[in-house]
Design an enzyme around this catalytic site. Structure first.
Site, PDB file in Angstrom:
ATOM      1  N   TYR A 167       0.826  -1.260  -0.201  1.00 46.63           N
ATOM      2  CA  TYR A 167      -0.076   0.072   0.060  1.00 46.63           C
ATOM      3  C   TYR A 167       0.967   1.197  -0.067  1.00 46.63           C
ATOM      4  CZ  TYR A 167      -3.612   3.280   1.716  1.00 46.63           C
ATOM      5  OH  TYR A 167      -4.470   4.260   1.784  1.00 46.63           O
ATOM      6  N   LYS A 171       0.879   4.042  -2.966  1.00 41.75           N
ATOM      7  CA  LYS A 171       0.433   5.462  -2.623  1.00 41.75           C
ATOM      8  C   LYS A 171       1.601   6.328  -2.870  1.00 41.75           C
ATOM      9  CE  LYS A 171      -3.736   4.815  -1.649  1.00 41.75           C
ATOM     10  NZ  LYS A 171      -4.876   5.179  -2.516  1.00 41.75           N
TER      11      LYS A 171
END
Length: 297
Positions: A167, A171
């Site tokens: 993640y 991101k």
């Protein structure tokens, strides 16, 4: 009273619930016509129709797109749906995402690939098709057009997050995709910005702490994030591009780009020994990963 987005056509991905749903409702309330996108596995219910019905019941215009934004052809069809339905596309809000949290030493290849695909490729594919459309428009009129991209990053992409290497990587990549797109499309009148929101959604409810209230004010309600997204999609934000915003509650924080901490130089040539002589004392006085760089709520 006229809305900030009157006459505009927007796509919001991952808009069946959570932040995406809030963005879509806010955009519609500000006068935009909205393509509501979300993806559901075969046999699972997809909440996009309910969001479309909610917008229509309030007097707005919306259409559903039940497709995978990380699929090249399906994301292209989503952009085409906006053009076929209303003859234009003005704003793209990339919001869709999933979590597959695991410590880096336990993470599977599938868990890595799934998150990188949905978040990072799921931002790239719609962006690629939208900017092609806007660039073609700009070339046809030999001048700038109206185009707005709002991407969804995270503080995990800025400061990393233990248990979220996939993640955090996705991101962080979204921030760089945003900055690259902003530079590439500036001459065509298209802006690109990223938000790093804190909000209580299906993805964050298991983390705890996101149910905080200040009296009757729900600090991490998605509705606290969406006004910034609406602004970034509007005419008023024409001079705002290549920016990253941390947004939650009553706060909007504008981030600066990377800055230099300390520069080391040598009078001769670097060797392993004099690199050690220069850097080791520096790091003896500080932590390479400072407590303030860790993601905390």
């Amino acid at each position: 009273m006229p809305g900030l987005l009157d006459g505009k056509v927007a796509i919001v991905t991952g808009a069946g619930q959570g932040l995406g749903r809030s963005h879509a409702l806010t955009f519609a309330n500000e006068g935009a016509r909205v393509v509501i996108n979300d993806f559901a596995p075969p046999g699972a219910s997809n909440p996009v129709d309910a969001v479309v019905d909610e917008i229509k019941a309030a007097g707005g215009e919306a259409v559903a797109h039940e497709g995978d934004v990380a699929d090249w052809d399906q994301s292209k069809a989503m952009v085409q749906l906006a053009l076929d339905t209303w003859g234009q596309l003005d704003v793209l809000v990339n919001n869709a995402g999933i979590l597959r949290d695991r410590m880096v030493f336990n993470m599977s290849e599938e868990e890595w690939d799934a998150v990188i695909r949905v978040h990072l490729k799921g931002h790239f594919c719609p962006t690629r098709h939208a900017v092609e459309h806007w660039r073609n428009q700009s070339k046809a009129i030999d001048g700038p057009v109206f185009g707005r991209i709002i991407n969804t990053s995270s503080e995990a992409g800025l400061f990393a997050a233990v248990g979220q290497p996939n993640y955090a990587a996705a991101k962080g990549g979204i921030i760089q995709l945003t900055l690259s797109t902003a530079q590439a499309m500036a001459r065509h009148g298209v802006t690109a910005n990223a938000i790093a929101p804190r909000a209580l959604t299906q993805m964050t409810e298991q983390l705890g702490g996101f149910d905080t209230k200040d009296g009757d004010f729900e600090v991490f309600a998605p509705e606290n994030v969406s006004p910034l997204v609406a602004y970034l999609g509007s005419e008023a934000s024409a001079k705002v591009s290549g920016q990253v915003f941390v947004v939650w509650g009553r706060q909007i924080t504008v981030l600066k780009g990377p800055s230099v901490d300390k520069q080391f130089e040598t009078a001769e040539q670097w060797t392993a020994a004099n690199v050690s002589d220069a850097l080791s004392p520096f790091y003896e006085r500080r932590k390479p990963i400072a407590d303030g760089f860790l993601l905390k709520y």
